[in-house]
Design an enzyme around this catalytic site. Structure first.
Site, PDB file in Angstrom:
ATOM      1  CG  ASP A   1      -9.529  -0.121   5.298  1.00 32.06           C
ATOM      2  OD1 ASP A   1      -8.633  -0.208   3.940  1.00 32.06           O
ATOM      3  OD2 ASP A   1      -8.372  -0.020   5.640  1.00 32.06           O
TER       4      ASP A   1
ATOM      5  CE  LYS B   1      -3.945  -2.021   1.747  1.00 27.53           C
ATOM      6  NZ  LYS B   1      -4.489  -2.510   3.572  1.00 27.53           N
TER       7      LYS B   1
ATOM      8  CD  GLN C   1      -3.025  -4.352   6.493  1.00 27.05           C
ATOM      9  OE1 GLN C   1      -3.281  -3.321   6.224  1.00 27.05           O
ATOM     10  NE2 GLN C   1      -4.091  -4.993   6.579  1.00 27.05           N
TER      11      GLN C   1
END
Ligand code: NDP
Length: 291
Positions: A119, A52, A96
């Protein structure tokens, strides 16, 4: 049979984002900025976060990697989140998952400012998405929608069976595909581990989305001729013949199912690369929404 090439589509998207960022920089404005928080040293998570960050660099975003010790307390993580929420030079960030067991994921998720939640996991974004309002759509289902749109796959009036009802894949893609609009208007059935006669459902589906995490679960006898197959599954399967000691398998027995399908995503190279590209797209959207 046509392969839905997620790797190429994701690359196209990145090039488009790169052009937008170049024009932002030419106007002497600061570029979009994404941060990623990782707690602990889980190998797969570090790999995901690493790619990412590299993708951010590729398109010209600013990026910040915040790596915290496995022993980090919930309180310290919440403090970090407060800082990120208040940072005016940060457009979006991700935490994460999974987090270490001593940290309550739900508490962390709820602390994220929804305007920075690229997200799309915060209930505010999920609710807005379900109500067809502007929202950050979780990157994996967003990537599937993008693939269907770019390959001009007709979804209107089609019967779509989604296998899996997780909050990050199965549930949101089932909502999106049943909504009005592009890559929507499908009649959607959501299947899960309690579903009876699953093969009867998938055999009658025009579009099958597999998101359960069991390698090669969907076999040729479970699909009808000409179906569109979207494989979200990513499972590491031990394989001594491979230098890494494992291979990545999807939820679809690709060799046998592909010959019956009209369109199919491979694993790897299908939905996976789209996920990262859509995270970048969400970050650009976060930046643009601030203007
Ligand atoms: P979860 O484990 O959260 O959910 C799995 C779902 O599959 C559950 O709803 C479960 O049902 C259902 N399920 C399990 N067994 C069966 C069965 N035998 N028959 C029917 N349904 C079943 O997984 P995720 O949604 O997080 O991920 C799914 C897969 O997608 C994984 O392989 C994951 O690695 C991959 N993934 C890939 C991404 C990408 O970028 N390509 C991103 C995210 C995930 P129940 O609810 O009843 O337990």
């Amino acid at each position: 049979m046509i392969i839905l090439d997620g790797k190429k589509t994701a690359q196209d998207l990145k090039e488009e984002i790169k052009i937008s960022v170049a024009s932002i920089r030419e106007n002497n404005q600061r570029p979009p900025h994404l941060a990623a928080v990782i707690v602990g040293n889980d190998g797969a998570s570090l790999t995901y976060v690493g790619s990412k960050v590299r993708s951010c660099e590729y398109v010209g975003f600013d990026s910040t990697l915040i790596q915290l010790e496995e022993s980090t307390t919930e309180e310290t993580l919440l403090e970090k989140i407060k800082e990120l929420n208040q940072d005016a030079n940060l457009d979006g960030y991700i935490v994460q998952l999974p987090l270490p067991k001593h940290i309550d994921e739900e508490k962390i998720l709820l602390a994220i400012d929804p305007t920075k939640d690229v997200d799309g996991f915060h209930p505010s974004n999920f609710g807005r998405m379900a109500l067809e309002m502007d929202a950050f759509i979780p990157a994996t289902p967003f990537g599937i929608i993008e693939l269907l749109e770019r390959y001009k796959i007709e979804t209107s009036g089609k019967h779509c069976v989604v296998v899996g009802r997780s909050h990050i894949v199965g549930r949101p893609i089932s909502i999106l595909m049943s909504q009005k609009g592009s890559a929507g208007n499908a009649t959607v059935t959501v299947a899960h581990s309690r579903t009876e006669n699953l093969a009867n459902l998938t055999r009658n589906a025009d579009i099958v989305v597999m998101a359960l995490g069991i390698p090669e679960f969907l076999t040729a006898d479970m699909v009808k001729e000409g179906a569109v197959i979207i494989d979200v599954g990513i499972t590491r399967v031990s394989d001594d013949r491979h230098p890494k000691g494992y291979v990545i398998k999807g939820d679809v027995a690709f060799d046998e199912v592909s010959s019956k399908s009209s369109y199919i995503t491979p694993v790897p190279g299908g939905v996976g690369p789209m996920t990262i590209a859509m995270l970048l797209k969400n970050t650009l959207l976060a930046y643009q929404r601030k203007l």
